[in-house]
Design a protein around this motif. Structure first.
Motif, PDB file in Angstrom:
ATOM      1  N   UNK A 256      61.722   9.193  86.942  1.00  0.00           N
ATOM      2  CA  UNK A 256      61.946   9.896  85.686  1.00  0.00           C
ATOM      3  C   UNK A 256      61.239   9.229  84.512  1.00  0.00           C
ATOM      4  N   UNK A 257      60.986   7.932  84.627  1.00  0.00           N
ATOM      5  CA  UNK A 257      60.336   7.195  83.549  1.00  0.00           C
ATOM      6  C   UNK A 257      58.821   7.391  83.617  1.00  0.00           C
ATOM      7  N   UNK A 258      58.270   7.801  82.507  1.00  0.00           N
ATOM      8  CA  UNK A 258      56.831   8.063  82.477  1.00  0.00           C
ATOM      9  C   UNK A 258      55.995   6.822  82.715  1.00  0.00           C
ATOM     10  N   UNK A 259      56.464   5.641  82.243  1.00  0.00           N
ATOM     11  CA  UNK A 259      55.706   4.411  82.416  1.00  0.00           C
ATOM     12  C   UNK A 259      55.548   4.069  83.891  1.00  0.00           C
ATOM     13  N   UNK A 260      56.651   4.127  84.642  1.00  0.00           N
ATOM     14  CA  UNK A 260      56.601   3.798  86.069  1.00  0.00           C
ATOM     15  C   UNK A 260      55.733   4.801  86.825  1.00  0.00           C
ATOM     16  N   UNK A 261      55.894   6.066  86.497  1.00  0.00           N
ATOM     17  CA  UNK A 261      55.113   7.097  87.172  1.00  0.00           C
ATOM     18  C   UNK A 261      53.616   6.947  86.879  1.00  0.00           C
TER      19      UNK A 261
ATOM     20  N   UNK B 182      53.683  13.923  81.739  1.00  0.00           N
ATOM     21  CA  UNK B 182      52.420  14.218  81.054  1.00  0.00           C
ATOM     22  C   UNK B 182      51.567  12.963  80.850  1.00  0.00           C
ATOM     23  N   UNK B 183      52.195  11.797  80.701  1.00  0.00           N
ATOM     24  CA  UNK B 183      51.434  10.564  80.500  1.00  0.00           C
ATOM     25  C   UNK B 183      50.714  10.118  81.772  1.00  0.00           C
ATOM     26  N   UNK B 184      51.198  10.581  82.954  1.00  0.00           N
ATOM     27  CA  UNK B 184      50.574  10.197  84.223  1.00  0.00           C
ATOM     28  C   UNK B 184      49.557  11.219  84.695  1.00  0.00           C
ATOM     29  N   UNK B 185      49.350  12.272  83.921  1.00  0.00           N
ATOM     30  CA  UNK B 185      48.481  13.354  84.360  1.00  0.00           C
ATOM     31  C   UNK B 185      47.050  12.883  84.568  1.00  0.00           C
ATOM     32  N   UNK B 186      46.597  12.005  83.712  1.00  0.00           N
ATOM     33  CA  UNK B 186      45.200  11.561  83.794  1.00  0.00           C
ATOM     34  C   UNK B 186      44.935  10.834  85.105  1.00  0.00           C
ATOM     35  N   UNK B 187      45.814   9.947  85.519  1.00  0.00           N
ATOM     36  CA  UNK B 187      45.608   9.215  86.773  1.00  0.00           C
ATOM     37  C   UNK B 187      45.857  10.106  87.983  1.00  0.00           C
ATOM     38  N   UNK B 188      46.693  11.117  87.839  1.00  0.00           N
ATOM     39  CA  UNK B 188      46.855  12.073  88.927  1.00  0.00           C
ATOM     40  C   UNK B 188      45.553  12.841  89.162  1.00  0.00           C
ATOM     41  N   UNK B 189      44.858  13.164  88.092  1.00  0.00           N
ATOM     42  CA  UNK B 189      43.570  13.844  88.239  1.00  0.00           C
ATOM     43  C   UNK B 189      42.563  12.964  88.980  1.00  0.00           C
ATOM     44  N   UNK B 190      42.609  11.661  88.750  1.00  0.00           N
ATOM     45  CA  UNK B 190      41.731  10.751  89.500  1.00  0.00           C
ATOM     46  C   UNK B 190      42.039  10.823  90.996  1.00  0.00           C
ATOM     47  N   UNK B 191      43.328  10.854  91.325  1.00  0.00           N
ATOM     48  CA  UNK B 191      43.691  10.949  92.748  1.00  0.00           C
ATOM     49  C   UNK B 191      43.197  12.258  93.353  1.00  0.00           C
TER      50      UNK B 191
ATOM     51  N   UNK C 107      63.726  -3.626  79.459  1.00  0.00           N
ATOM     52  CA  UNK C 107      63.257  -4.839  80.120  1.00  0.00           C
ATOM     53  C   UNK C 107      63.018  -4.642  81.618  1.00  0.00           C
ATOM     54  N   UNK C 108      63.942  -4.081  82.395  1.00  0.00           N
ATOM     55  CA  UNK C 108      63.641  -3.860  83.822  1.00  0.00           C
ATOM     56  C   UNK C 108      62.480  -2.897  84.032  1.00  0.00           C
ATOM     57  N   UNK C 109      62.386  -1.941  83.154  1.00  0.00           N
ATOM     58  CA  UNK C 109      61.302  -0.971  83.273  1.00  0.00           C
ATOM     59  C   UNK C 109      59.938  -1.636  83.083  1.00  0.00           C
ATOM     60  N   UNK C 110      59.822  -2.486  82.041  1.00  0.00           N
ATOM     61  CA  UNK C 110      58.564  -3.189  81.803  1.00  0.00           C
ATOM     62  C   UNK C 110      58.253  -4.172  82.922  1.00  0.00           C
ATOM     63  N   UNK C 111      59.265  -4.848  83.411  1.00  0.00           N
ATOM     64  CA  UNK C 111      59.042  -5.796  84.507  1.00  0.00           C
ATOM     65  C   UNK C 111      58.580  -5.072  85.761  1.00  0.00           C
ATOM     66  N   UNK C 112      59.137  -3.901  86.013  1.00  0.00           N
ATOM     67  CA  UNK C 112      58.718  -3.139  87.179  1.00  0.00           C
ATOM     68  C   UNK C 112      57.250  -2.716  87.055  1.00  0.00           C
ATOM     69  N   UNK C 113      56.868  -2.271  85.872  1.00  0.00           N
ATOM     70  CA  UNK C 113      55.477  -1.885  85.664  1.00  0.00           C
ATOM     71  C   UNK C 113      54.522  -3.060  85.792  1.00  0.00           C
ATOM     72  N   UNK C 114      54.928  -4.232  85.289  1.00  0.00           N
ATOM     73  CA  UNK C 114      54.060  -5.409  85.398  1.00  0.00           C
ATOM     74  C   UNK C 114      53.904  -5.855  86.838  1.00  0.00           C
ATOM     75  N   UNK C 115      54.972  -5.800  87.609  1.00  0.00           N
ATOM     76  CA  UNK C 115      54.879  -6.195  89.019  1.00  0.00           C
ATOM     77  C   UNK C 115      54.005  -5.228  89.813  1.00  0.00           C
ATOM     78  N   UNK C 116      54.050  -3.951  89.468  1.00  0.00           N
ATOM     79  CA  UNK C 116      53.157  -2.989  90.121  1.00  0.00           C
ATOM     80  C   UNK C 116      51.697  -3.308  89.801  1.00  0.00           C
ATOM     81  N   UNK C 117      51.425  -3.626  88.552  1.00  0.00           N
ATOM     82  CA  UNK C 117      50.059  -4.000  88.176  1.00  0.00           C
ATOM     83  C   UNK C 117      49.615  -5.277  88.876  1.00  0.00           C
ATOM     84  N   UNK C 118      50.513  -6.234  88.973  1.00  0.00           N
ATOM     85  CA  UNK C 118      50.176  -7.487  89.644  1.00  0.00           C
ATOM     86  C   UNK C 118      49.893  -7.252  91.128  1.00  0.00           C
ATOM     87  N   UNK C 119      50.653  -6.379  91.753  1.00  0.00           N
ATOM     88  CA  UNK C 119      50.462  -6.115  93.179  1.00  0.00           C
ATOM     89  C   UNK C 119      49.116  -5.464  93.442  1.00  0.00           C
TER      90      UNK C 119
END
Length: 1281
Positions: free
Chosen positions: A755-760, A798-807, A717-729
Motif C-alpha cells: 500500500x505504501x508508494x515508497x516500498x512499491x 502512481x509514483x511507481x509507474x515510471x519503473x513499471x514502464x521500464x519492466x 522509520x520502518x518504511x524508510x529502513x525497508x526501502x534502504x535495505x531493498x536498495x542495499x540488496x
C-alpha cells in the motif's frame, strides 16, 4: 579552339562509340569558331571514309588525320584553323590507338609534328594539342634510345618558356607527365639534364655581363617561366640534377626578390611533400637554413613568412628522415627562425609558425637528444645558475622559454600551445630542461587580468606541465604554500589545475603529502577560531574539502595501487565515518579505481591515441593486464571492510544523494569473492525480513485504533529502513548468483502490491534492474513475470509507474526477439503496449517522459538490425500503436495519436505510414473534444516538420482543407495553432503553393501570414550588418533539436511561433545555421514572451514544483524555470498608492503629503524585499516614475498650490500658474497642421507671467515674493497634482 583543350581532359570516348557522332553531338550547338571548325573537319573526314567504304574506326581516323596534316603542312600556313582542328582531333584519337601502331609510325609522326610545331606562327589550340601528341609519343616510347626521342623532347622543352600562358602551362603539364613515365629508367637522367641546361642558359642570359639590358630582362622573365615548370618537375628529376638546381636556388635567394623566393619555396614545398622524391639532404638543409636566416632578418613579406614556416616544417622533417645527424645540428637555427615568425603580427604567419613548431617538436626531438641534454645538466655542478646548456636540446629549450617573454605578449595564447607541446614531448625530463620555463609560467600567473588575456591557455599549459613531470615534482617546484599566514600568499589557484590534469600519480604521495596538508590546515583553522578570526577560520576550513577533491585525480591510473592502497584504506574508512562531506569524493575515487582496472582487463584494444591526452597515454602504457590484475586483487582484499563501512553509512543516511554509495557497493560486489557477497547479501535479507515484520505489526494496531496521537516520524522509520535495505540488496546484484537473484525476486513480490508508494516504487525499481542485467533470469521466469505484471496492475501506485514502464519495456523487447513466443504472448504484449500508450497522458512529468522514451526504444529494438530487428517489424509496431485510434474514450485516442506523432518524429521511415493515418486524424478533428483536437494538430505539426517539400506537395490540399473546414463548427478552434501550421506550410512549400489550395473564404488568413512575413523581412533588412554579424557569431554552438511534447501538443500556439516551431522544421537543427533574421526577430519580443509564459504555466510545471527532487543548480534551464515559477509564490510588494491599513484593520487617511514608510532597522532583512516594497507590480508606468522622482528629492509636486478647504489646485499671486507646463501631446507628431496648431495652444499659459517680469533684472525677479526656487530643482516643466 580556346576552351576545347580544357574540356578534353575530362572527355572520354567509349570504344564502341563512333568518334564523329560523339563529337558532333557535343560541339554541334556551340557558337565558338574553333568548335565549328572541329565539327566541319570530323564531318568531312567521316563522310570521306564512308565514301571509300572504310570502317569508322580509330585507326581509320588516325590515318586520315595524319595524311591530311602531312598534305596541309607543306601547302598551308601553320596558323590555318584546319591544322589546329586536325591536331585537336589527333590528340583525342591517340589514346585509343595501340602502342604497337604508334611505335611503327613514330618516325613519320614525329617528323610531321616537328614540321608543324616549329614555326612560331602556330595557333595556341594547335600548339597545345600538338604538345599533347608529343607527350603521348614520349610516354609510349618504351625500349628506345635517347637519341630517338631527343628531338621531340627538345620541342617540348622549347615551349616551357613560351610567351603564351596557355601554351606554357600545357608544356609544363606535358613535361611532368613525361618525367613521371621516365621514372626508374635510363631516360630520366638526360631528361633531367635537359631541364637543368635550359635553366642554366637562361640564368646566364639574365645575369651575364655581356648581355644588354633588353636581353637581361628577357632572360629574367624566362628564368621565372622555367621555375614555374620546376614546381611540377623538380620532384620527378634525378638527384644529381635536383641538387644542381637547388644550388642555383640558394644563389637566387640572395637576391631577396619576392617573385623568385616565392617560386623557390613553392618548388621546395612540393619536393619535400613528394613521397618518392630523391634529394641530397645536405643540399636541402643548406637551402632551408638560408631560408631561416632570411626569416630571422625580417626580410620576408607576410606571405613569404607563412610559406617559409610551412616549408621549414615539411623540409626539416624530410631531412630528418634522410639524415638525422646533420638535421639535429641545425634544429636550433630553425626553431629560432620560427620564433621570429611567431613574433610578427599577421594571423596566417602566426598560425603557420605555431603548427610548424609543434610538428617539429613531435617529429625531430627524440629520446637520444633528450638524454644527451639531461646527462649534460646532471653532470654540471652549477645547475641552478644555468639558463640553458650548450647542447642542442638546451638551445631549443631556451628558444621555447623565450616565447614567454614580453615580446610575445600579443601571441601568448599561441606560444603557450608550443610550450605545452614541448612539455608533452619531454615528459619527466622537463623538470631538468624546462625548469626556467616553469618559473616563467608562474610569473605570468601573477599578472593581472588586464595584462594577461589568455589565463585559460596558461592554466592548460600548467596542466601539460603537471602531466609531464607529475604532481610530486610539480608541487616541489610550485608549492601550494598553504602554511602561509595570509591565504592570499598561498598558491590556491593550483588546486583546480591539480584536480583537472593529474593522471598517473602515486597514491602514497596523496596519503603522505596531501592528507598531511589536510591535518595542518585543520590545526590552523582551529587556531584562527580560537583567536576570534572566524572568517579566516572558515576560509581555511574550505581548503580541506579542496584538498580532498584531489583524490579522484590521484586515482586516475595511479602507478602504485597494488603497493599503496592498503595504506590509504584506513584513512578512507575513517574519513567515511567522520567526514560526511567527503563521502561522495571517496566513493567516486573508489569507483574510478575499480572501473579503470576492470576495463583494461575486459577490453583487448585501447582507445585511439587521438581520443586521450598524452599524459593519459603515458599512464595507460604502464597498465598491463598483469598490473591491472594485481590492482584488482588488492581492491578485492579490501572489499569486505568497505562493504561494512559503506552499508553502515548508507543505512544511517536519510538519503543517498546521487546514489554514490549504492554505485560504490555495486562496483565492489562486481570484483569481490562470491562467498563474501553472498554472506553480506544473506545478512541484508535477514535485516529486511525483520524490518518487514515490524512494519506489518506496526500497521495492524494503527488500522484497528481510530484515535491515536499523530507520530508520523516514528511511523515512517520502518518504511524508510525497508526501502534502504531493498536498495542495499539490489546494489549487490553484480556479485550474486542465480539462486540469490531468485531469493531477491521472491522478497520483492509482496512489495509490488504494498500500500505504501515508497516500498512499491523501490520494488519496481529493483525488478527493472534485475530484468536489465540478468537475461538468464528473464528467460527462465518469463511466464511468471508476465502473469505478475498483469496481476499487480490494479494496485500500482502512481509514483511507481515510471519503473513499471521500464519492466514492461524489457519484457516486450525480450518477447519480440523470439517469434514463437511473440505469437503465443501477443495478448500480453498488446495489453502492455496499451499501458505504455496511456502513460503518455500521465500527469506526472517524469512518467510521461519515460513513456515517450520507452516507445522510441521499443521502436529501435524492432528496427535496428544489430539488435535483431527489421524494418518490417517497425512498421508492424507502428500499426499496433495506430490500433489505439479505434479506442472508445478520447483519452485513449489522443494518447495513441501522440504515440504515432512521437514515432514519426523519431523514425523517418514512418512518415509515409503516418500520412496514411492523416485522413483519420482530420476526421477526428471534427469531434468537439479539445483533447483529441490538440493531439491531432500535434501529429500534423510533426508531419509538416519531418517531411520534405516534395512529399508535402502531394498532401498539401488535404492538409489545408482538413485544418480549415472544422474551425467554424467547434467551440475551441485553436486558431493560433492552425495559423502556425499554415505558416510552416508556407515556409516549406512556398506561398504560391499554399495559395493554390487555400479555400476562398480563408484567403484573408493567408494574406495576414504574408504581411507578417514581409514585415519581418523588412525589419531584418533594416538592421545594420554589424549587429547581424555579432549575433551570428554568438550562435555558433551546435545542438540537436529534441522531442518536446509540450511544444508539440500545447494549445498556446501564439507564444511559440518564433521559438519552438523553427526548431522543429528540421529533424536536426544547428543553432549556428539559424538565420540572422530569426535571431533579431526573437530578441525584440523575448521579454514579452517570458511574461506571457510565466502567467500561463502548463500543468507539468506545477507537478515539477510538487516533486521532492533537489534542484540542480548546474542545470541552467531548470534553474531559470524554478526562478520564474517562484515569482508567483512571492508576496506581492506593497505600493505607496495602495490604501494603508492599521493593525486593527481600519483604513488610515493622511491629510496633505503621505508620510514615507519606515524601512526596517533589522540589518539581516532581505534587501530584495525592501526593494520590492517600493515598486508595486500593478502600478502604472506613470505612477512609478512619479514615485521615483519623489524619493530622489528633485521632483516638483506642487504642494504650495494645494487647497486646504477644497480639492484641486489654486492660483497664487505672483506665482507661476499651477499648470505652467507644456503637455506632451502626440498631436505634435501629426502630419496635419491643424493638429499641431491645437497642440501648441497649451504653451500660451506658460508665457503669461513674462509680462510682469519685463524690464526687471534677474536678481530682482528672483527676489520677488513667491518666486523662490529650490537649489536642486531641475530645469524643465513639471506637472502638478
Amino acid at each position: 579552339m580556346e576552351g576545347l583543350e580544357m574540356e578534353e581532359t575530362s572527355y572520354s570516348l567509349d570504344e564502341s562509340e563512333d568518334l564523329c557522332s560523339s563529337l558532333l553531338s557535343r560541339f554541334s550547338n556551340s557558337k565558338q569558331e574553333d568548335h565549328q571548325h572541329l565539327c566541319a573537319v570530323i564531318g568531312a573526314m567521316s563522310q570521306e571514309l564512308k565514301d571509300q567504304k572504310l570502317p569508322l574506326s580509330p585507326i581509320a581516323y588516325f590515318g586520315a588525320t595524319i595524311s591530311s596534316l602531312d598534305r596541309l603542312s607543306t601547302a598551308s600556313q601553320p596558323s590555318d584553323p584546319v591544322i589546329a582542328a586536325l591536331l585537336t582531333l589527333l590528340s583525342m584519337i591517340l589514346p585509343r590507338i595501340s602502342v604497337a601502331i604508334l611505335r611503327k609510325k613514330r618516325d613519320f609522326f614525329s617528323k610531321l609534328l616537328l614540321r608543324i610545331l616549329r614555326p612560331e606562327s602556330a595557333t595556341i589550340p594547335g600548339v597545345a594539342s600538338g604538345l599533347k601528341c608529343i607527350s603521348h609519343l614520349l610516354i609510349v616510347g618504351d625500349n628506345v634510345i635517347w637519341s630517338e626521342i631527343a628531338l621531340l623532347y627538345g620541342v617540348l622543352l622549347g615551349f616551357i618558356t613560351d610567351s603564351r600562358p596557355k601554351v606554357r602551362k600545357q608544356s609544363h603539364l606535358c613535361l611532368r607527365d613525361v618525367l613521371r613515365s621516365f621514372q626508374r629508367s635510363a631516360m630520366l637522367a638526360p631528361a633531367s639534364e635537359g631541364i637543368t641546361n635550359i635553366f642554366e642558359r637562361f640564368l646566364l642570359l639574365a645575369g651575364g655581363s655581356n648581355s644588354n639590358a633588353s636581353q637581361g630582362k628577357k632572360g629574367a622573365q624566362e628564368v621565372l617561366y622555367v621555375m614555374d615548370a620546376l614546381k611540377d618537375c623538380l620532384p620527378l628529376m634525378s638527384m644529381k640534377f635536383t641538387s644542381s638546381i637547388m644550388k642555383y636556388f640558394k644563389s637566387l635567394m640572395e637576391l631577396h626578390q619576392p617573385l623568385v623566393t616565392r617560386r623557390i619555396t613553392d618548388s621546395l614545398h612540393v619536393l619535400c611533400l613528394h613521397p618518392t622524391s630523391e634529394v641530397a639532404p645536405d643540399v636541402l638543409l643548406d637551402l632551408l637554413c638560408s631560408l631561416s636566416s632570411s626569416a630571422s632578418a625580417n626580410e620576408n613579406s607576410v606571405d613569404g613568412m607563412m610559406f617559409t614556416a610551412r616549408l621549414l616544417d615539411v623540409g626539416i622533417r624530410k631531412v630528418y628522415l634522410l639524415n638525422r645527424q646533420i638535421c639535429i645540428v641545425k634544429l636550433p637555427i630553425v626553431f629560432n627562425a620560427l620564433g621570429e615568425i611567431l613574433a610578427c603580427e599577421h594571423e596566417e604567419a602566426l598560425f603557420a609558425a605555431m603548427e610548424a613548431l609543434k610538428s617539429l617538436i613531435e617529429a625531430c626531438i627524440d629520446e637520444s637528444l633528450i638524454k644527451q641534454g639531461v646527462d649534460h645538466i646532471a653532470g654540471d655542478e652549477d645547475v641552478d645558475m644555468r639558463r640553458s646548456g650548450p647542447t642542442i636540446i638546451g638551445k631549443i629549450c631556451a628558444t621555447i622559454e623565450s616565447l614567454l617573454g614580453y615580446r610575445y605578449n600579443a601571441v601568448w595564447d599561441m606560444a603557450l600551445q608550443v610550450v605545452s607541446a614541448m612539455f608533452n614531448k619531454l615528459g619527466e625530463n622537463s623538470s631538468f630542461l624546462l625548469r626556467g620555463t616553469i618559473k616563467s609560467l608562474a610569473d605570468m600567473q601573477k599578472l593581472s587580468d588586464e595584462d594577461l588575456s589568455c589565463r585559460k591557455q596558461l592554466h592548460e599549459c600548467f596542466g601539460s606541465v603537471l602531466g609531464a613531470i607529475g604532481p610530486e615534482t610539480f608541487l616541489s617546484l610550485l608549492p601550494l604554500k598553504l602554511e602561509a599566514e595570509d591565504l592570499f600568499e598561498a598558491n590556491v589557484w593550483l588546486l583546480p589545475i591539480l584536480k583537472k590534469y593529474t593522471v598517473g600519480a602515486r597514491l602514497s604521495f596523496f596519503t603522505k603529502s596531501i592528507l598531511g596538508m589536510v591535518e595542518l590546515i585543520r590545526q590552523k583553522a582551529r587556531m584562527l577560531e580560537q583567536e576570534g578570526r572566524i572568517f579566516s577560520s572558515r576560509s581555511t576550513e574550505a581548503l580541506v574539502y579542496s584538498l580532498w577533491s584531489l583524490l579522484p585525480s590521484f586515482c586516475n591510473y595511479p602507478v602504485d595501487t597494488a603497493e599503496s592502497f592498503k595504506g590509504l584504506e584506513e584513512v578512507l574508512c575513517s574519513a567515511l565515518h567522520e567526514e560526511p562531506d567527503v563521502c561522495g569524493i571517496i566513493c567516486s575515487s573508489l569507483q574510478i579505481l575499480i572501473q579503470q582496472n576492470k576495463r583494461l582487463l575486459e577490453e583487448d584494444s585501447n582507445l585511439s591515441n587521438n581520443e586521450i591526452s598524452i599524459p593519459e597515454q603515458r599512464a595507460r602504457a604502464h597498465y598491463t593486464p598483469q598490473v591491472a590484475g594485481d590492482n584488482l586483487s588488492t581492491l578485492r582484499s579490501s572489499a569486505k571492510k568497505f562493504f561494512s563501512v559503506l552499508s553502515g553509512i548508507f543505512l544511517k543516511s536519510p538519503k543517498d544523494s546521487g546514489g554514490y554509495l549504492q554505485s560504490t557497493i555495486g562496483e565492489f560486489a562486481s570484483i569481490s569473492d562470491r562467498a563474501v557477497v553472498k554472506s553480506f547479501f544473506r545478512t541484508t535479507m535477514q535485516k529486511l525480513l525483520t524490518v518487514t515484520q515490524k512494519s506489518v505489526k506496526a500497521e495492524q494496531p494503527r488500522n484497528s485504533s481510530s484515535m491515536q496521537i499523530d507520530d508520523s516520524a516514528n511511523k515512517n522509520l520502518p518504511l524508510l529502513a525497508r526501502g534502504q535495505l531493498l536498495d542495499l540488496a539490489v546494489s549487490l546484484l553484480p556479485g550474486l548468483d542465480a539462486k540469490e537473484v531468485d531469493l531477491l525476486f521472491v522478497a520483492i513480490k509482496p512489495a509490488l502490491q504494498d500500500d505504501q508508494g515508497l516500498v512499491q516504487k523501490k520494488a519496481y525499481k529493483i525488478l527493472s534492474i534485475i530484468l536489465r542485467d540478468r537475461d538468464v533470469f528473464l528467460s527462465t521466469k518469463l511466464d511468471d513475470l508476465l502473469e505478475l505484471m498483469i496481476e499487480v496492475l490494479p494496485s500500482c501506485h502512481f509514483s511507481a509507474k515510471r519503473y513499471r514502464l521500464d519492466c514492461l519495456y524489457f519484457l516486450i523487447v525480450h518477447v519480440s526477439k523470439d517469434a514463437a513466443s511473440e505469437e503465443m504472448k501477443s495478448d500480453n504484449i498488446s495489453s502492455f503496449l496499451t499501458e505504455i500508450i496511456l502513460a503518455l497522458k500521465e500527469s506526472n512529468k517524469k512518467t510521461r517522459n519515460r513513456a515517450y522514451d520507452i516507445l522510441v526504444q521499443i521502436g529501435h529494438a524492432y528496427r535496428d538490425e544489430e539488435r535483431g530487428g527489421k524494418k518490417e517489424n517497425l512498421q508492424q509496431f507502428f500499426n499496433m500503436v495506430a490500433g489505439g485510434l479505434a479506442g472508445e474514450s478520447p483519452h485513449m485516442i489522443s494518447a495513441a495519436v501522440k504515440g504515432l506523432a512521437r514515432l514519426a518524429y523519431e523514425f523517418s521511415d514512418l512518415v509515409s505510414a503516418a500520412y496514411n493515418v492523416l485522413p483519420s486524424a482530420f476526421l477526428l478533428l471534427q469531434r468537439k473534444n479539445r483533447e483529441i483536437i490538440k493531439a491531432n494538430l500535434g501529429l500534423v505539426k510533426v508531419l509538416v516538420a519531418k517531411s520534405q517539400a516534395e512529399g508535402l506537395h502531394t498532401h498539401l490540399r488535404s492538409m489545408v482543407e482538413g485544418l480549415l473546414k472544422w474551425q467554424d463548427n467547434t467551440k475551441n478552434h485553436f486558431k493560433a495553432k492552425v495559423k502556425l501550421l499554415l505558416e510552416m506550410l508556407v515556409q516549406k512549400c512556398g506561398l504560391d503553393a499554399v495559395k493554390a489550395v487555400m479555400p476562398e473564404e480563408h484567403m484573408k488568413l493567408l494574406t495576414n501570414i504574408r504581411k507578417i512575413k514581409e514585415r519581418k523581412e523588412r525589419k531584418i533588412v533594416s538592421n545594420s550588418e554589424e549587429e547581424s554579424r555579432s549575433l551570428q557569431s554568438k550562435a555558433t554552438t551546435s545542438r540537436l533539436s529534441r522531442w518536446n511534447h509540450t511544444k508539440i501538443f500545447s494549445d498556446f500556439g501564439n507564444e511559440e511561433t518564433e521559438d519552438s516551431d523553427t526548431e522543429y522544421m528540421e529533424a536536426k537543427t544547428v543553432s549556428g545555421r539559424w538565420s540572422k533574421a530569426s535571431s533579431l526577430s526573437k530578441g525584440s519580443s523575448l521579454r514579452s514572451k517570458q511574461t506571457r509564459r510565466a502567467s500561463k504555466s502548463l500543468p507539468e510545471d506545477l507537478f515539477d514544483q510538487l516533486e521532492d527532487d533537489p534542484l540542480d543548480l548546474l542545470d541552467r534551464q531548470r534553474t531559470r524555470s524554478a526562478l520564474r515559477s517562484s515569482e508567483h509564490l512571492k508576496r506581492k510588494p506593497e505600493s505607496d498608492d495602495e490604501p494603508e491599513i492599521d493593525s486593527e484593520g481600519r483604513l488610515v487617511i493622511h491629510e496633505g503629503e503621505r508620510p514615507k514608510r519606515e524601512t526596517p532597522s533589522d540589518p539581516d532583512s532581505d534587501a530584495r524585499s525592501q526593494a520590492g516594497s517600493r515598486l508595486s507590480a500593478k502600478s502604472s508606468a506613470k505612477t512609478q516614475k512619479r514615485r521615483k522622482t519623489s524619493d530622489s528629492g528633485w521632483a516638483y509636486v506642487g504642494k504650495e498650490y494645494a487647497s486646504k478647504k477644497a480639492g484641486g489646485d489654486l492660483k497664487r499671486k505672483d506665482k507661476l500658474e499651477p499648470y505652467a507646463y507644456w503637455p506632451l501631446d502626440r498631436k505634435m507628431m501629426s502630419r496635419r497642421p491643424e493638429h499641431r496648431a491645437a497642440a501648441r495652444k497649451g504653451m500660451a499659459s506658460v508665457v503669461k507671467l513674462t509680462k510682469k517680469l519685463e524690464g526687471k533684472s534677474a536678481s530682482s525677479a528672483l527676489s520677488m515674493k513667491g518666486l523662490k526656487f529650490r537649489r536642486n530643482q531641475r530645469k524643465g516643466s513639471k506637472k502638478s497634482r
